[in-house]
Design a protein around this motif. Structure first.
Motif, PDB file in Angstrom:
ATOM      1  N   LEU A  62      59.399 121.926  20.302  1.00  0.00           N
ATOM      2  CA  LEU A  62      60.430 122.536  21.137  1.00  0.00           C
ATOM      3  C   LEU A  62      60.552 123.991  20.706  1.00  0.00           C
ATOM      4  N   SER A  63      60.644 124.888  21.664  1.00  0.00           N
ATOM      5  CA  SER A  63      60.755 126.319  21.380  1.00  0.00           C
ATOM      6  C   SER A  63      62.203 126.714  21.110  1.00  0.00           C
ATOM      7  N   PRO A  64      62.486 127.383  19.983  1.00  0.00           N
ATOM      8  CA  PRO A  64      63.856 127.841  19.734  1.00  0.00           C
ATOM      9  C   PRO A  64      64.309 128.879  20.745  1.00  0.00           C
ATOM     10  N   VAL A  65      63.384 129.698  21.241  1.00  0.00           N
ATOM     11  CA  VAL A  65      63.747 130.672  22.272  1.00  0.00           C
ATOM     12  C   VAL A  65      64.214 129.946  23.531  1.00  0.00           C
ATOM     13  N   GLU A  66      63.456 128.944  23.950  1.00  0.00           N
ATOM     14  CA  GLU A  66      63.845 128.200  25.148  1.00  0.00           C
ATOM     15  C   GLU A  66      65.138 127.431  24.935  1.00  0.00           C
ATOM     16  N   ALA A  67      65.311 126.851  23.737  1.00  0.00           N
ATOM     17  CA  ALA A  67      66.542 126.107  23.456  1.00  0.00           C
ATOM     18  C   ALA A  67      67.766 127.015  23.564  1.00  0.00           C
ATOM     19  N   VAL A  68      67.668 128.222  23.017  1.00  0.00           N
ATOM     20  CA  VAL A  68      68.795 129.157  23.082  1.00  0.00           C
ATOM     21  C   VAL A  68      69.018 129.633  24.515  1.00  0.00           C
ATOM     22  N   GLN A  69      67.953 129.992  25.211  1.00  0.00           N
ATOM     23  CA  GLN A  69      68.097 130.479  26.581  1.00  0.00           C
ATOM     24  C   GLN A  69      68.735 129.423  27.479  1.00  0.00           C
ATOM     25  N   ARG A  70      68.290 128.177  27.340  1.00  0.00           N
ATOM     26  CA  ARG A  70      68.841 127.120  28.196  1.00  0.00           C
ATOM     27  C   ARG A  70      70.277 126.775  27.813  1.00  0.00           C
ATOM     28  N   ALA A  71      70.591 126.832  26.523  1.00  0.00           N
ATOM     29  CA  ALA A  71      71.974 126.571  26.096  1.00  0.00           C
ATOM     30  C   ALA A  71      72.905 127.663  26.608  1.00  0.00           C
ATOM     31  N   ARG A  72      72.475 128.901  26.502  1.00  0.00           N
ATOM     32  CA  ARG A  72      73.305 130.003  27.012  1.00  0.00           C
ATOM     33  C   ARG A  72      73.501 129.893  28.509  1.00  0.00           C
ATOM     34  N   LYS A  73      72.487 129.438  29.218  1.00  0.00           N
ATOM     35  CA  LYS A  73      72.623 129.244  30.658  1.00  0.00           C
ATOM     36  C   LYS A  73      73.629 128.143  30.965  1.00  0.00           C
ATOM     37  N   ALA A  74      73.637 127.091  30.134  1.00  0.00           N
ATOM     38  CA  ALA A  74      74.605 126.002  30.325  1.00  0.00           C
ATOM     39  C   ALA A  74      76.022 126.495  30.088  1.00  0.00           C
ATOM     40  N   GLY A  75      76.205 127.354  29.070  1.00  0.00           N
ATOM     41  CA  GLY A  75      77.488 127.982  28.809  1.00  0.00           C
ATOM     42  C   GLY A  75      78.527 127.046  28.208  1.00  0.00           C
ATOM     43  N   GLY A  76      79.623 127.628  27.759  1.00  0.00           N
ATOM     44  CA  GLY A  76      80.723 126.857  27.193  1.00  0.00           C
ATOM     45  C   GLY A  76      80.762 126.938  25.683  1.00  0.00           C
ATOM     46  N   THR A  77      81.878 126.491  25.101  1.00  0.00           N
ATOM     47  CA  THR A  77      82.048 126.584  23.653  1.00  0.00           C
ATOM     48  C   THR A  77      81.078 125.680  22.903  1.00  0.00           C
ATOM     49  N   GLY A  78      80.727 124.542  23.493  1.00  0.00           N
ATOM     50  CA  GLY A  78      79.766 123.657  22.842  1.00  0.00           C
ATOM     51  C   GLY A  78      78.401 124.299  22.756  1.00  0.00           C
ATOM     52  N   ALA A  79      77.963 124.932  23.833  1.00  0.00           N
ATOM     53  CA  ALA A  79      76.678 125.614  23.838  1.00  0.00           C
ATOM     54  C   ALA A  79      76.675 126.765  22.838  1.00  0.00           C
ATOM     55  N   GLU A  80      77.790 127.485  22.761  1.00  0.00           N
ATOM     56  CA  GLU A  80      77.892 128.594  21.808  1.00  0.00           C
ATOM     57  C   GLU A  80      77.774 128.085  20.375  1.00  0.00           C
ATOM     58  N   ALA A  81      78.408 126.952  20.088  1.00  0.00           N
ATOM     59  CA  ALA A  81      78.331 126.377  18.743  1.00  0.00           C
ATOM     60  C   ALA A  81      76.913 125.914  18.422  1.00  0.00           C
ATOM     61  N   PHE A  82      76.229 125.366  19.412  1.00  0.00           N
ATOM     62  CA  PHE A  82      74.844 124.943  19.227  1.00  0.00           C
ATOM     63  C   PHE A  82      73.942 126.145  18.951  1.00  0.00           C
ATOM     64  N   VAL A  83      74.100 127.205  19.712  1.00  0.00           N
ATOM     65  CA  VAL A  83      73.308 128.423  19.504  1.00  0.00           C
ATOM     66  C   VAL A  83      73.546 128.975  18.105  1.00  0.00           C
ATOM     67  N   ARG A  84      74.762 128.876  17.622  1.00  0.00           N
ATOM     68  CA  ARG A  84      75.064 129.351  16.271  1.00  0.00           C
ATOM     69  C   ARG A  84      74.249 128.585  15.225  1.00  0.00           C
ATOM     70  N   GLN A  85      74.051 127.290  15.452  1.00  0.00           N
ATOM     71  CA  GLN A  85      73.242 126.502  14.522  1.00  0.00           C
ATOM     72  C   GLN A  85      71.773 126.925  14.553  1.00  0.00           C
TER      73      GLN A  85
END
Length: 457
Positions: A242-265
């Motif tokens: 799994l690509s970390p770039v893709e994981a971050v891009q897709r999480a940011r697209k999903a949005g919300g505090t949960g996605a932000e917390a995931f991106v922080r990890q």
């Protein structure tokens, strides 16, 4: 027609793969190559759980390549020797691979570059394959790396990420290049019975499911031991399925505090890599020493063995250690708890715990494993190096009904609610009927021992 070699390491995927995209530029032939390097075995990193996950991932990568007319070439031996041999067989002009940060990877890259140049070939090393932001992309003034996460995260968050790359539609592999047989999970002995499946197909399925139904609650539930509300994507990020770039891009697209917390990890993962890139000795030596005189001898080893076996007498610690043994994976809150217990309560060297984790963790890598252990031991980047996590308090906070403990410590299955976190307080007959050990050390004694050792008593 130009031919290139793509050397796979911890980037076992087709989607969002810069080395593969660069090698295919111009429409030439490509040899996708993975070398099973026996020096990794000699260094003690060929753990059964990772070998089994690797086998899954290589077979999945080969299947995805074959769907596009290609195949994976597997060789065994020294990486430099085998890459040069394959490049000669294919008459390749270029070799592409992902950058890495460990001392082993850096030495391998330098050897490979010299060997290829001697043959008249070029090596291209690509960043942001195994990280979202390259290790040296953001640095503070007057230093080569950030030593504290928060200012690093601010700069990391402001850094623009590259675009996600689509997988190739077609791949042509030279027929004259032969391959060894791909490994199978069933050939690996000593695998944890609950080990998850590997491979890009599984990694992408997990990411999609996580973003659809799990990420929204992540900020609120990521420490919920019983709820198991984390993404469980760490093995796929470690192996690069799994690509970390893709994981971050897709999480940011999903949005919300949960996605932000995931991106922080994900940013924490990059943070540790930029630390190790600047300080490769931190894999084995204190990043910030307190000149600890770690306990050794029979008593310390007996307590460490009880910790490994999940028989410390502290239920939440034992539950987490048993999860590790069964799944080759452990909840992040559990990792913090067991690391604090070993290094602060038992006052045993963090390297003892880090070694055990590397023996079992499917997602075990040098950067995250060693530096997370140092963070908890107080020898790393933690700005509060003497913090101690109380396993009883933590158990009641993050497993308030005892569900996680009873799941992994069946000896306590009949103990009601939060009482499960303090079995030594059970009434006499109930305690006597429970086949569960007394605590290896009292928490006040362990705390006092640690404080005296750190000169804080």
């Amino acid at each position: 027609m130009q031919t290139s070699v793509v050397v796979y390491t911890c980037d076992l995927r087709l989607s969002d793969h810069p080395p593969l995209r660069a090698a295919l530029h111009g429409g030439g032939r490509v040899v996708p190559l993975f070398v099973r390097d026996r020096s990794v075995d000699g260094a003690g990193f060929a753990a059964p759980n990772r070998l089994a996950f690797l086998a899954d991932s290589l077979r999945d990568l080969d299947a995805r390549l074959r769907e596009r007319g290609g195949r994976l070439v597997l060789r065994e031996g020294d990486t430099v020797t085998e890459v040069c041999r394959v490049a000669a067989e294919a008459d390749a002009d270029e070799v592409h691979m992902a950058g890495d940060v460990s001392a082993f990877a850096n030495a391998r890259e330098q050897r490979l570059r010299r060997a290829l140049e001697a043959d008249g070939r070029r090596l291209y090393v690509h960043d942001t394959v195994s990280t979202a932001v390259a290790p040296g992309a953001v640095t503070p003034a007057a230093s080569d790396h950030f030593a504290v996460f928060t200012p690093y995260f601010r700069r990391w968050s402001a850094e623009g990420l590259r675009d996600v790359l689509d997988p190739p539609r077609a791949i042509t592999v030279p027929e004259e290049v032969g391959s060894a047989a791909l490994p199978e999970r069933g050939d690996v002995s000593g695998v944890s019975p609950g080990l998850c499946a590997g491979g890009e197909t599984e990694g992408r399925r997990r990411l999609t499911a996580w973003l659809r139904s799990g990420v929204d609650a992540y900020e609120e539930r990521h420490d919920d031991l019983a709820g198991d509300a984390t993404s469980r994507l760490s093995p796929h990020l470690h192996f690069g399925t799994l690509s970390p770039v893709e994981a971050v891009q897709r999480a940011r697209k999903a949005g919300g505090t949960g996605a932000e917390a995931f991106v922080r990890q994900v940013a924490w993962r990059d943070f540790h890599r930029q630390v190790l890139a600047a300080r490769p000795d931190a894999a084995a030596h204190d990043y910030r020493t307190h000149r600890d005189r770690w306990r050794t001898g029979r008593s310390a080893e007996a307590e460490a063995e009880a910790w490994r076996a999940g028989r410390t007498g502290y239920p939440v610690v034992d539950a987490a250690m048993r999860q590790l043994s069964h799944e080759g994976w452990m909840h992040n809150r559990g990792r913090l708890l067991v690391a604090s217990f070993l290094t602060k309560t038992l006052y045993v060297d963090w390297r003892v715990g880090a070694r055990h984790f590397l023996d079992l963790l499917v997602d075990g890598d040098v950067a995250n494993n060693q530096l997370n252990w140092q963070w908890m031991a107080g020898t790393g980047t933690d700005t509060r190096p003497n913090r101690v996590l109380n396993p009883v308090v933590q158990g009641k906070r993050y497993d308030p009904d005892g569900v996680y403990v009873r799941r992994w410590v069946p000896e306590l299955a009949d103990v009601r609610g939060a009482e499960v976190h303090e079995p030594w307080r059970l009434p006499g007959l109930e305690r006597a009927s429970t086949d569960y050990p007394e605590p290896v050390v009292s928490l006040p004694e362990g705390l006092d021992r640690f404080r005296r050792a750190r000169g804080r008593a």
